[in-house]
Design a protein around this motif. Structure first.
Motif, PDB file in Angstrom:
ATOM      1  N   CYS A   1     -56.233  47.612 -28.897  1.00 39.75           N
ATOM      2  CA  CYS A   1     -56.745  48.594 -27.931  1.00 39.75           C
ATOM      3  C   CYS A   1     -56.751  48.027 -26.516  1.00 39.75           C
ATOM      4  CB  CYS A   1     -58.151  49.059 -28.331  1.00 39.75           C
ATOM      5  SG  CYS A   1     -58.186  50.032 -29.841  1.00 39.75           S
ATOM      6  N   ASP A   2     -57.163  46.781 -26.382  1.00 38.82           N
ATOM      7  CA  ASP A   2     -57.196  46.125 -25.082  1.00 38.82           C
ATOM      8  C   ASP A   2     -55.802  46.068 -24.462  1.00 38.82           C
ATOM      9  OD1 ASP A   2     -58.638  44.592 -23.011  1.00 38.82           O
ATOM     10  OD2 ASP A   2     -57.405  42.909 -23.731  1.00 38.82           O
ATOM     11  N   GLN A   3     -54.807  45.728 -25.261  1.00 36.88           N
ATOM     12  CA  GLN A   3     -53.430  45.662 -24.757  1.00 36.88           C
ATOM     13  C   GLN A   3     -52.937  47.045 -24.335  1.00 36.88           C
ATOM     14  OE1 GLN A   3     -51.542  42.934 -24.127  1.00 36.88           O
ATOM     15  NE2 GLN A   3     -53.401  41.832 -24.634  1.00 36.88           N
ATOM     16  N   ALA A   4     -53.251  48.053 -25.127  1.00 38.30           N
ATOM     17  CA  ALA A   4     -52.815  49.419 -24.806  1.00 38.30           C
ATOM     18  C   ALA A   4     -53.450  49.905 -23.503  1.00 38.30           C
ATOM     19  CB  ALA A   4     -53.151  50.365 -25.957  1.00 38.30           C
TER      20      ALA A   4
ATOM     21  N   ASN B   1     -51.937  49.195 -15.848  1.00 35.19           N
ATOM     22  CA  ASN B   1     -50.874  48.616 -15.030  1.00 35.19           C
ATOM     23  C   ASN B   1     -49.867  49.674 -14.598  1.00 35.19           C
ATOM     24  OD1 ASN B   1     -51.895  46.007 -15.008  1.00 35.19           O
ATOM     25  ND2 ASN B   1     -50.776  45.408 -16.843  1.00 35.19           N
ATOM     26  N   GLN B   2     -49.513  50.558 -15.530  1.00 30.64           N
ATOM     27  CA  GLN B   2     -48.593  51.645 -15.180  1.00 30.64           C
ATOM     28  C   GLN B   2     -49.211  52.557 -14.124  1.00 30.64           C
ATOM     29  OE1 GLN B   2     -47.937  53.262 -19.101  1.00 30.64           O
ATOM     30  NE2 GLN B   2     -45.988  52.188 -19.335  1.00 30.64           N
ATOM     31  N   ALA B   3     -50.483  52.851 -14.265  1.00 30.25           N
ATOM     32  CA  ALA B   3     -51.164  53.714 -13.297  1.00 30.25           C
ATOM     33  C   ALA B   3     -51.212  53.052 -11.921  1.00 30.25           C
ATOM     34  CB  ALA B   3     -52.571  54.032 -13.784  1.00 30.25           C
ATOM     35  N   ARG B   4     -51.466  51.749 -11.878  1.00 28.75           N
ATOM     36  CA  ARG B   4     -51.481  51.031 -10.587  1.00 28.75           C
ATOM     37  C   ARG B   4     -50.108  51.071  -9.920  1.00 28.75           C
ATOM     38  NH1 ARG B   4     -54.437  47.061 -13.685  1.00 28.75           N
ATOM     39  NH2 ARG B   4     -56.634  47.425 -13.327  1.00 28.75           N
ATOM     40  N   GLU B   5     -49.060  50.896 -10.728  1.00 28.55           N
ATOM     41  CA  GLU B   5     -47.699  50.953 -10.181  1.00 28.55           C
ATOM     42  C   GLU B   5     -47.420  52.316  -9.569  1.00 28.55           C
ATOM     43  OE1 GLU B   5     -44.768  49.778 -13.071  1.00 28.55           O
ATOM     44  OE2 GLU B   5     -45.768  47.863 -13.446  1.00 28.55           O
TER      45      GLU B   5
END
Length: 90
Positions: free
Chosen positions: A56-59, A65-69
């Motif tokens: 869950c942590d990795q997901a 990270n995708q949202a920040r990008e």
């Protein structure tokens, strides 16, 4: 026997949890699928819930990270909205 990586353990665990369900998947199932012994698996974890937490942590980390990008991109607000809608759907 090649050394088992943490990522192999997480990916295998996630696949088994998805296929059999978390409650029905045993550490023996995971170790068997990886081709390692249960004591070897315990070298990496203390309990099965450690695996679920890490998965869950990795997901969540990947999504953040995708949202920040996207937030830092030059996309228009509409393009960002479409992208976020796609992320939530998958």
């Amino acid at each position: 026997m090649a050394k088992t990586s943490w990522w192999e353990i997480l990916n295998t665990s996630a696949a088994l949890f998805s296929r059999k369900g978390y409650s029905s998947t045993t550490l023996e199932d995971i170790a068997s699928e990886l081709g390692i012994s249960k004591p070897t698996l315990y070298h990496y974890i203390e309990a099965k819930n450690d695996l679920l937490y890490s998965i869950c942590d990795q997901a969540v980390s990947k999504l953040l990270n995708q949202a920040r990008e996207v937030d830092n991109s030059t996309m228009t607000a509409r393009e960002k909205s479409v992208y976020y809608t796609h992320l939530r759907a998958h």
